[in-house]
Design a protein around this motif. Structure first.
Motif, PDB file in Angstrom:
ATOM      1  N   VAL A   2       7.991   8.679 -15.750  1.00  0.00           N
ATOM      2  CA  VAL A   2       7.212   7.525 -15.321  1.00  0.00           C
ATOM      3  C   VAL A   2       5.906   7.982 -14.703  1.00  0.00           C
ATOM      4  N   GLN A   3       4.817   7.350 -15.140  1.00  0.00           N
ATOM      5  CA  GLN A   3       3.515   7.634 -14.544  1.00  0.00           C
ATOM      6  C   GLN A   3       2.803   6.332 -14.203  1.00  0.00           C
ATOM      7  N   ALA A  23      -2.420   1.744 -14.665  1.00  0.00           N
ATOM      8  CA  ALA A  23      -1.741   1.780 -15.956  1.00  0.00           C
ATOM      9  C   ALA A  23      -0.390   2.448 -15.778  1.00  0.00           C
ATOM     10  N   SER A  25       3.374   3.787 -17.293  1.00  0.00           N
ATOM     11  CA  SER A  25       4.127   4.231 -18.471  1.00  0.00           C
ATOM     12  C   SER A  25       5.591   3.854 -18.333  1.00  0.00           C
ATOM     13  N   ARG A  27       8.974   1.939 -19.202  1.00  0.00           N
ATOM     14  CA  ARG A  27       9.534   1.572 -20.505  1.00  0.00           C
ATOM     15  C   ARG A  27       9.487   0.063 -20.726  1.00  0.00           C
ATOM     16  N   PHE A  29       7.730  -2.621 -18.723  1.00  0.00           N
ATOM     17  CA  PHE A  29       6.859  -2.919 -17.592  1.00  0.00           C
ATOM     18  C   PHE A  29       7.186  -4.258 -16.957  1.00  0.00           C
ATOM     19  N   ASN A  77       0.649  -3.252 -19.894  1.00  0.00           N
ATOM     20  CA  ASN A  77       1.328  -2.413 -18.892  1.00  0.00           C
ATOM     21  C   ASN A  77       0.385  -2.051 -17.740  1.00  0.00           C
ATOM     22  N   THR A  78      -0.367  -3.021 -17.283  1.00  0.00           N
ATOM     23  CA  THR A  78      -1.385  -2.750 -16.270  1.00  0.00           C
ATOM     24  C   THR A  78      -1.349  -3.803 -15.160  1.00  0.00           C
TER      25      THR A  78
END
Length: 124
Positions: A2-3, A23, A25, A27, A29, A77-78
């Protein structure tokens, strides 16, 4: 892995605006509540804002109510933090956070993931 990667920080004059982005990462969001925190030099990290999974509910620290707005785009995803009427006391490193929970309070108290942060400096 996860980032959470923040961007959009910088130097702005008092009264100005900035828009931060984070942003993720993650899976799925849309299954995470998201939040923003900040930490000023010599101070503890403090909660700034949170948003529900669908974006319909938000929560803010009293110090930023009416000036900051959190939003999210689940298709990208933001998560965003629009900061208006900035004050020198808003100067801090701003980090986003995520919690795998339906409850906003989870991200404001014990997030599962953290970003590295982006510096926001407001000059007087």
């Amino acid at each position: 892995q996860v980032q959470l990667v923040e961007s959009g920080g910088g130097l702005v004059q008092a009264g100005g605006s900035l828009r931060l982005s984070c942003a993720a990462s993650l899976r799925i969001f849309s299954s995470y509540v998201m939040g923003w925190f900040r930490q000023a030099p010599g101070k503890e990290r403090e909660f700034v804002a949170a948003i529900s999974r669908g974006g319909t509910s938000t929560d803010y620290a009293d110090s930023v109510k009416g000036r900051f707005a959190i939003s999210r785009d689940n298709a990208k995803n933001t998560v965003y933090l629009q900061m208006n009427s900035l004050k020198p006391e808003d100067t801090a490193v701003y980090s986003c956070a995520a919690a795998a929970s339906p409850l906003i309070v989870k991200v404001s108290t014990s997030p599962d993931y953290w970003g590295q942060g982006t510096q926001v400096t407001v000059s007087s």
